[in-house]
Scaffold this active site. Structure first.
Site, PDB file in Angstrom:
ATOM      1  N   HIS A 233      22.185  41.137  53.776  1.00 27.04           N
ATOM      2  CA  HIS A 233      21.692  41.557  52.464  1.00 27.04           C
ATOM      3  C   HIS A 233      20.260  41.061  52.315  1.00 27.04           C
ATOM      4  CE1 HIS A 233      21.217  41.489  48.118  1.00 27.04           C
ATOM      5  NE2 HIS A 233      21.296  40.182  48.080  1.00 27.04           N
ATOM      6  N   TYR A 264      18.225  42.909  42.017  1.00 27.08           N
ATOM      7  CA  TYR A 264      18.279  41.803  41.066  1.00 27.08           C
ATOM      8  C   TYR A 264      17.060  40.908  41.266  1.00 27.08           C
ATOM      9  CZ  TYR A 264      20.223  38.972  44.941  1.00 27.08           C
ATOM     10  OH  TYR A 264      20.426  38.324  46.134  1.00 27.08           O
ATOM     11  N   ASP A 553      58.709  42.662  39.515  1.00 24.67           N
ATOM     12  CA  ASP A 553      59.967  43.226  39.043  1.00 24.67           C
ATOM     13  C   ASP A 553      60.517  44.137  40.132  1.00 24.67           C
ATOM     14  OD1 ASP A 553      58.014  45.220  38.711  1.00 24.67           O
ATOM     15  OD2 ASP A 553      58.912  45.995  36.871  1.00 24.67           O
TER      16      ASP A 553
END
Length: 820
Positions: A233, A264, A553
């Site tokens: 990156h 960013y 469940d």
């Protein structure tokens, strides 16, 4: 070095943590704080910066995520690092976070993110362009529509946080050893016994791989699969900016996200650091990353840092300069391609391996979530379970078909490419598809099925062949977001199920076969309901952990005295049962070799009865019963179950006969107007009946009484979790899974939205779908106990949508439609 046999029952077990990055240091601190002080942390590199992802991490901590679990991990990281210092320097700087929108689509997404923040307890608000400019004066306000400001986010100083936690752990008895390369994992009797390094062997009762992108390497030594893909990156720093000259603080403005361009930004005193996800994925082979070499220590590059590739950077640099005009007068000073880890679903990989007991994974963890992950894993090791739900991160969650190196590489790369994309909750990853298909797939394609994907399975959500049935339906218009991956055909399919008969592909639902002399005793002990019934009985029951939390469940069909078919949820159910099964019980996952068609609707008996010589009347074949029979030429196990609230059966056969089963039912149902229906209609119908979905509506953070499943608990029998439930009064609950009906017939919510009681966020939506029979959207939410009729609001994309607490079941409360 002397060694003793493994003993996991020691009061102070021996723990070896592999990796002294932010996760390993955080874990050592969390374990020693809980009294496990015999902790050794090994790393191949030199401390305090051994060369993994932590050593180059930019330290951005944005807490808000669509995942409640990741958000809670991040909240704890902020809380913990905010309380730590090293050499008088804080380990966390709460400068805040600012996510920008330059498109209307992104602005709508920021409103949804604000909803997540409110649901999960993070402070944040959507602000206008002028406020964004105040928070970040360098931005060009003219390209910004708004932003999402989170004042408690900020910068984690990862290496300082490592040091601070290292020192605390050492003070409690832990030791950290650098320049130790792991070369082997020793085992005996299915348990880990030691870690072998180039500098000695370390006996261990527990070993934790916190090796980051080297995780697959350590996993191979242990014989344990670690499904992560390292990728590089890009990160760069500018030359000094005149606009930032004279600054002394490392950062004073919020960390900035320009997600519309996969960028960013953060301050480095008088420079700007920039990270980019806009470039092509750059996969890294973890087995090819050079290990630390003592002889080359002074000249060796950081293993996690790869050379900067300017050709990948160029398009992003132009976008940076468009957003921040001040960058037009400067250039990039330094840059590198830093390696870190992605999994096929973007989540961490946590938990203990059943294949090698005592061997734990704490992998694919970013600095953002590091302390929270470490706390969860430490609780898991010491107490037997984390204090929060981590099923999204459980190492068992991936199917066998999702564990191939090719799949992990492709999906990991796609996760990288989509890290800042606007992702709809139903949006499937694009590749590789199709991977798993039911035997009915060819017929579904002929009917124009619109497929989404889950667990690798292609799952029809509606069928274009039913489009004409939607003509004339009076449905409210949907907003663009809720209309994605939806069709009005779903309403037509739901209506056809209520009025006629429909076929549903239930093949992806997990099926386990449990056999052996001890099968009944085992299943009865593991679950909450009474399974001591005659063969032919089907029982809805729960798997609990020792704290009374709902692990899953199940539907359990007793097909013979020592043979059961169990309808389960995730691979974690199989793992849990195998961990506890005695020697006289055999458990096999039979999902891939079998298939299932749900035949549901008022005319279901009219369709099925002519195909069999057995009596399918209500008197002869009651609700929650099972029977082996033939439908035409096809042997089936028929179970009288219905998760859509209508008469019908689940029909199981082997995969080789699946297509014949479908064709037999289809041909027999032509004169009845049978249709194929998809999961979109299924979800609507099951919510109208109030049927819960494990992992969505309830998890192990909830007990059966809170979840409205107390009917499946038999407190007079012995089962795992019973003692914990004894202290809880079923009628005196602080919170409940609560049914809501939206007041406006045109309003829709999708799930995870905050629910406001008297204007205050008090809970969150779990499942939601438009109830086509009811003419209202149905939402279930975790809320404080509220009386029926109480007015609340659900915040959807920035709008407060009125809703009312309802009584359940909302549809057919007397069960007359199922029991006929």
């Amino acid at each position: 070095m002397s060694r003793t046999p493994s003993s996991s029952s020691n009061a102070n077990p021996r723990v070896v943590v592999i990796g002294a990055g932010i996760v390993g240091c955080s874990l050592a601190d969390e374990l020693t704080a809980r009294g496990w002080t015999d902790v050794t942390v090994l790393d191949q590199g030199p401390l305090p910066a051994p060369g993994g992802s932590t050593s180059h991490a930019p330290g951005l901590v944005f807490q808000t995520s669509p995942s409640r679990t990741l958000t809670r991990f991040a909240r704890y990281t902020v809380e913990k690092f905010g309380s730590l210092e090293a050499d008088g320097v804080p380990c966390f700087q709460p400068v805040g976070g600012l996510e920008l929108a330059t498109t209307q689509e992104r602005l709508a997404e920021l409103h949804r993110r604000a909803g997540y923040a409110a649901s999960w307890g993070v402070r944040g608000e959507v602000v206008g362009a002028a406020r964004c400019k105040e928070l970040w004066p360098l931005i060009d306000e003219s390209v910004v529509l708004g932003g999402f400001h989170t004042p408690d986010d900020g910068l984690a100083r990862a290496l300082l946080a490592c040091r601070a936690q290292l020192e605390r752990a050492v003070a409690r008895g832990a030791r950290f050893l650098d320049r130790h390369t792991v070369t082997g994992i020793e085992k005996e009797g299915g348990r880990v016994t030691a870690v072998v390094t180039d500098r000695g062997t370390f006996p261990a009762d527990h070993v934790v791989s916190a090796a980051g992108f080297w995780g697959p390497v350590i996993g191979r030594l242990a014989g344990v699969d670690v499904p992560l893909q390292p990728l590089a990156h890009q990160y760069a720093k500018t030359e000094p900016l005149a606009e930032l000259s004279g600054r002394r603080r490392e950062a004073s403005r919020p960390i900035l996200r320009f997600q519309d361009r996969d960028l960013y930004f953060r301050e480095h005193t008088d420079r700007i650091g920039i990270g980019s996800y806009a470039h092509r994925p750059l996969p890294v082979d973890p087995f090819a990353v050079p290990s630390y070499d003592e002889a080359r220590a002074r000249t060796m590059d950081m293993p996690s840092s790869y050379p900067f590739t300017p050709e990948d950077w160029a398009p992003s640099w132009e976008e940076c300069r468009r957003l921040l005009p001040a960058l037009r007068a400067t250039e990039i000073d330094t840059g590198f391609n830093g390696v870190f880890s992605f999994t096929p679903d973007g989540m961490p990989v946590l938990g203990e391996s059943r294949a090698l007991r005592g061997f734990w994974l704490a992998e694919a963890v970013w600095v953002t979530h590091s302390a929270g992950v470490a706390k969860a894993v430490a609780e898991w090791m010491v107490n037997g379970r984390p204090s929060l739900d981590v099923h999204e991160c459980d190492l068992t969650r991936f199917e066998e078909a999702q564990r191939s190196p090719a799949y992990i590489r492709e999906r990991g790369s796609q996760q990288f490419a989509e890290v800042y994309d606007v992702i709809h909750p139903l949006q499937p990853l694009a590749h590789p598809r199709p991977l798993r298909v039911s035997p009915f797939h060819a017929r579904q394609e002929q009917l124009g099925a619109s497929f989404l994907e889950g667990g690798g399975w292609e799952r029809p959500h509606w069928y274009e062949a039913n489009a004409a049935l939607a003509d004339g339906l009076d449905l409210p218009a949907r907003d663009a977001w809720s209309a994605r991956h939806w069709s009005p055909i779903a309403a037509a399919e739901a209506r056809a199920t209520r009025e006629n008969v429909a076929l549903y592909d239930m093949t992806p639902l997990r099926r386990l076969e449990v056999t052996g002399p001890g099968a009944l005793d085992f299943l009865d002990r593991m679950t909450t309901n009474n399974l001591r019934k005659k063969p032919g009985a089907v029982t809805y029951t729960l798997l609990l952990d020792h704290t009374g939390g709902i692990r899953s469940d199940l539907t359990v069909a007793r097909l013979a005295p020592d043979r059961f078919q169990v309808g389960a949820n995730s691979p974690a159910d199989l793992d849990w049962l195998l961990r506890h099964a005695p020697d006289d019980v055999h458990i096999a996952d039979i999902t891939s070799g079998t298939c299932c068609v749900g035949v549901w609707g008022p005319l279901a008996r009219d369709l099925v009865q002519p195909l069999t010589q057995d009596d399918f009347s209500h008197e002869a074949f009651g609700y929650f019963r099972a029977k082996r029979t033939y439908l035409g030429h096809v042997p089936v196990t028929a179970m009288r179950l219905s998760y859509v609230g209508e008469l019908g059966w689940e029909l199981y056969t082997t995969a080789d006969l699946g297509l014949r089963l479908w064709d037999t039912l289809w041909e027999a149902g032509r004169h009845l107007g049978v249709i194929a229906a998809g999961r979109s209609a299924f979800n609507s119908l099951r919510l109208e009946k109030g049927y819960r979905a494990w992992g969505v509506d309830m998890t192990d953070e909830h007990d059966p009484y809170e979840a409205g499943l107390g009917f499946a608990v038999r407190p007079d029998k012995d089962f795992v979790g019973r003692d914990a439930l004894r202290s809880r009064a079923p009628g005196d609950l602080a919170r409940r899974l609560t049914p809501l009906l939206l007041d406006d017939p045109a309003a829709v919510v999708l799930g995870k939205e905050p629910v406001l009681v008297d204007g205050t966020p008090s809970g969150y939506v779990t499942s939601a779908s438009y109830g086509y029979t009811l003419g209202r959207c149905v939402a279930y939410a975790w809320l404080p106990t509220l009386a029926s009729g109480t007015a609340v609001h659900i915040e959807y994309a920035g709008e407060k949508v009125p809703a009312t607490v309802a009584d359940e079941p909302l549809f057919d409360p007397k069960m007359t439609r199922i029991r006929r």
